[in-house]
Design an enzyme around this catalytic site. Structure first.
Site, PDB file in Angstrom:
ATOM      1  N   THR A   9       0.806  -1.220   0.000  1.00 46.11           N
ATOM      2  CA  THR A   9       0.000   0.000   0.000  1.00 46.11           C
ATOM      3  C   THR A   9       0.842   1.275   0.000  1.00 46.11           C
ATOM      4  O   THR A   9       0.291   2.364  -0.100  1.00 46.11           O
ATOM      5  CB  THR A   9      -0.923   0.014   1.223  1.00 46.11           C
ATOM      6  OG1 THR A   9      -0.133  -0.090   2.404  1.00 46.11           O
ATOM      7  CG2 THR A   9      -1.938  -1.113   1.157  1.00 46.11           C
ATOM      8  N   CYS A  10       2.141   1.168   0.097  1.00 42.64           N
ATOM      9  CA  CYS A  10       3.042   2.327   0.136  1.00 42.64           C
ATOM     10  C   CYS A  10       3.322   2.808  -1.285  1.00 42.64           C
ATOM     11  O   CYS A  10       3.697   2.015  -2.152  1.00 42.64           O
ATOM     12  CB  CYS A  10       4.335   1.913   0.847  1.00 42.64           C
ATOM     13  SG  CYS A  10       5.661   3.114   0.750  1.00 42.64           S
ATOM     14  N   ASP A  11       3.147   4.110  -1.535  1.00 47.56           N
ATOM     15  CA  ASP A  11       3.356   4.657  -2.878  1.00 47.56           C
ATOM     16  C   ASP A  11       4.785   4.456  -3.370  1.00 47.56           C
ATOM     17  O   ASP A  11       5.000   4.062  -4.518  1.00 47.56           O
ATOM     18  CB  ASP A  11       3.008   6.148  -2.912  1.00 47.56           C
ATOM     19  CG  ASP A  11       1.514   6.401  -2.821  1.00 47.56           C
ATOM     20  OD1 ASP A  11       0.736   5.481  -3.163  1.00 47.56           O
ATOM     21  OD2 ASP A  11       1.132   7.506  -2.410  1.00 47.56           O
TER      22      ASP A  11
END
Length: 100
Positions: A9-11
């Protein structure tokens, strides 16, 4: 072999995962964090560099957990909450870096 460690979920991790391919990405929440691997990262970078004090996970910890940190307590927190590791961690087996 180069491996990227992070969260799906981390960009920044998404960008790194796209660059290296799905098969070389290790999701810390899904697959966990091995103590020996964390120890190697701490030896290479230091626990202060690895601990993400700006994360939602960090802010959700009790004040007693956050106060008076040393290497041992920080290591324990990162093992218990792998989302506390700054990411992405890029490890090629010899060199360890944080970020893309």
């Amino acid at each position: 072999m180069l491996t990227v460690y992070g969260l799906k979920t981390c960009d920044a991790c998404r960008k790194a995962r796209k660059a290296v391919g799905e098969h070389r990405f290790h999701d810390l929440r899904e697959h966990g964090l091995d103590a020996a691997l964390l120890d190697r990262w701490i030896a290479a970078l230091g626990w202060q560099a690895l601990l993400n004090r700006r994360s939602t996970t960090w802010r959700s910890l009790d004040e007693t957990d956050r106060a008076g940190l040393d290497a041992s307590r920080a290591r324990g927190l990162m093992l218990a909450h792998p989302a506390l590791v700054k990411r992405p961690v890029i490890d090629d087996g010899g060199t360890v870096r944080i970020g893309v």
